[in-house]
Design a protein around this motif. Sequence first.
Motif, mmCIF file in Angstrom:
data_model
loop_
_atom_site.group_PDB
_atom_site.id
_atom_site.type_symbol
_atom_site.label_atom_id
_atom_site.label_comp_id
_atom_site.label_asym_id
_atom_site.label_seq_id
_atom_site.Cartn_x
_atom_site.Cartn_y
_atom_site.Cartn_z
ATOM 1 N N ALA A 98 0.860 -1.179 0.000
ATOM 2 C CA ALA A 98 0.000 0.000 0.000
ATOM 3 C C ALA A 98 0.894 1.226 0.000
ATOM 4 C CB ALA A 98 -0.896 0.004 1.232
ATOM 5 N N ASP A 99 0.706 2.085 -0.970
ATOM 6 C CA ASP A 99 1.538 3.286 -0.968
ATOM 7 C C ASP A 99 0.698 4.543 -1.032
ATOM 8 O OD1 ASP A 99 1.518 4.379 -3.840
ATOM 9 O OD2 ASP A 99 2.135 2.321 -4.201
ATOM 10 N N GLY A 100 1.312 5.619 -0.586
ATOM 11 C CA GLY A 100 0.650 6.913 -0.567
ATOM 12 C C GLY A 100 1.644 7.986 -0.176
ATOM 13 N N SER A 101 1.178 9.204 -0.143
ATOM 14 C CA SER A 101 2.056 10.324 0.192
ATOM 15 C C SER A 101 2.418 10.332 1.677
ATOM 16 C CB SER A 101 1.391 11.647 -0.190
ATOM 17 O OG SER A 101 0.154 11.776 0.490
ATOM 18 N N SER A 102 1.652 9.591 2.481
ATOM 19 C CA SER A 102 1.900 9.489 3.921
ATOM 20 C C SER A 102 1.459 8.109 4.386
ATOM 21 C CB SER A 102 1.115 10.569 4.677
ATOM 22 O OG SER A 102 -0.273 10.331 4.538
ATOM 23 N N VAL A 103 1.793 7.761 5.613
ATOM 24 C CA VAL A 103 1.344 6.489 6.182
ATOM 25 C C VAL A 103 -0.178 6.437 6.183
ATOM 26 C CG1 VAL A 103 1.226 5.121 8.314
ATOM 27 C CG2 VAL A 103 3.400 6.124 7.592
ATOM 28 N N GLU A 104 -0.798 7.531 6.599
ATOM 29 C CA GLU A 104 -2.261 7.578 6.659
ATOM 30 C C GLU A 104 -2.894 7.347 5.291
ATOM 31 O OE1 GLU A 104 -0.769 10.372 9.960
ATOM 32 O OE2 GLU A 104 -0.188 9.877 7.913
ATOM 33 N N SER A 105 -2.356 7.979 4.265
ATOM 34 C CA SER A 105 -2.945 7.802 2.935
ATOM 35 C C SER A 105 -2.694 6.390 2.415
ATOM 36 C CB SER A 105 -2.440 8.859 1.955
ATOM 37 O OG SER A 105 -1.057 8.735 1.738
ATOM 38 N N ALA A 106 -1.560 5.785 2.754
ATOM 39 C CA ALA A 106 -1.292 4.399 2.351
ATOM 40 C C ALA A 106 -2.285 3.451 3.020
ATOM 41 C CB ALA A 106 0.146 4.016 2.690
ATOM 42 N N VAL A 107 -2.553 3.640 4.312
ATOM 43 C CA VAL A 107 -3.507 2.791 5.036
ATOM 44 C C VAL A 107 -4.899 2.932 4.431
ATOM 45 C CG1 VAL A 107 -4.685 2.457 7.263
ATOM 46 C CG2 VAL A 107 -2.198 2.724 7.176
ATOM 47 N N ARG A 108 -5.265 4.135 4.036
ATOM 48 C CA ARG A 108 -6.604 4.364 3.467
ATOM 49 C C ARG A 108 -6.805 3.642 2.135
ATOM 50 N NH1 ARG A 108 -5.699 10.028 4.987
ATOM 51 N NH2 ARG A 108 -6.791 10.386 6.947
ATOM 52 N N THR A 109 -5.732 3.278 1.434
ATOM 53 C CA THR A 109 -5.884 2.585 0.153
ATOM 54 C C THR A 109 -6.238 1.109 0.325
ATOM 55 O OG1 THR A 109 -3.551 1.922 -0.079
ATOM 56 C CG2 THR A 109 -4.180 4.111 -0.949
ATOM 57 N N LEU A 110 -6.056 0.580 1.522
ATOM 58 C CA LEU A 110 -6.333 -0.833 1.772
ATOM 59 C C LEU A 110 -7.824 -1.081 1.956
ATOM 60 C CD1 LEU A 110 -3.432 -1.475 4.280
ATOM 61 C CD2 LEU A 110 -3.604 -2.397 1.959
ATOM 62 N N ASP A 111 -8.260 -2.273 1.542
ATOM 63 C CA ASP A 111 -9.646 -2.680 1.712
ATOM 64 C C ASP A 111 -9.814 -3.255 3.116
ATOM 65 O OD1 ASP A 111 -12.325 -3.420 1.102
ATOM 66 O OD2 ASP A 111 -11.645 -5.455 0.644
ATOM 67 N N TRP A 112 -10.728 -2.693 3.894
ATOM 68 C CA TRP A 112 -11.003 -3.168 5.245
ATOM 69 C C TRP A 112 -12.455 -3.584 5.326
ATOM 70 C CZ3 TRP A 112 -6.735 -3.832 7.886
ATOM 71 C CH2 TRP A 112 -5.633 -3.002 7.646
ATOM 72 N N GLN A 113 -12.717 -4.692 6.011
ATOM 73 C CA GLN A 113 -14.081 -5.175 6.168
ATOM 74 C C GLN A 113 -14.359 -5.460 7.640
ATOM 75 O OE1 GLN A 113 -15.256 -8.226 3.386
ATOM 76 N NE2 GLN A 113 -13.742 -7.526 1.909
ATOM 77 N N ASP A 114 -15.646 -5.518 7.953
ATOM 78 C CA ASP A 114 -16.052 -5.830 9.310
ATOM 79 C C ASP A 114 -15.484 -7.195 9.690
ATOM 80 O OD1 ASP A 114 -17.369 -5.013 11.600
ATOM 81 O OD2 ASP A 114 -19.262 -5.949 11.044
ATOM 82 N N GLY A 115 -14.844 -7.287 10.840
ATOM 83 C CA GLY A 115 -14.239 -8.533 11.285
ATOM 84 C C GLY A 115 -12.748 -8.617 11.010
#
Length: 160
Positions: A98-115
Amino acid sequence: APRGARHSSAKKIREVTCALGTRTGADVLLRTAVRTCERMQTPLRLVSLVALDPQNDLRDHRDTPDDIRDRAVAHAQSTLEAAKSALPEDFPVSVTIADGSSVESAVRTLDWQDGDLVMVGSSRLAQPHRLFLGSTAAKMLRVLPVPMVVVPKQEFENSE
């Protein structure tokens, strides 16, 4: 855990995401994540975050932004492939960068689901068998929509 997590409708952990870095202790984190997945019979997702912010360890003052990104992605890929090769052949694992301009933006690119659950290692500054939330984990925590487990940098003697 993020605000409202206790109201989740998930009955069990769906997937464990292991955010692997390159510093000492990543092997302890990986072993802990694998044991957790085996016990819960859930798949493992290995993730390396490529943050192209000014504090990136892989920067050189002569680099172009493309040089920095290429080097960081290659580094992340080699880290993840090494971790994947240490797992049993039939282990349910996926590998993601996952990449982005910051750690936060990289994390936001990941798919997260309930559980879902994310596991990170304790900072290298932590005392043995103690937790210390590092700067990357703290940045992740600000934007994660799923619970985070911080693993001590050293395993306990009788961890089984």
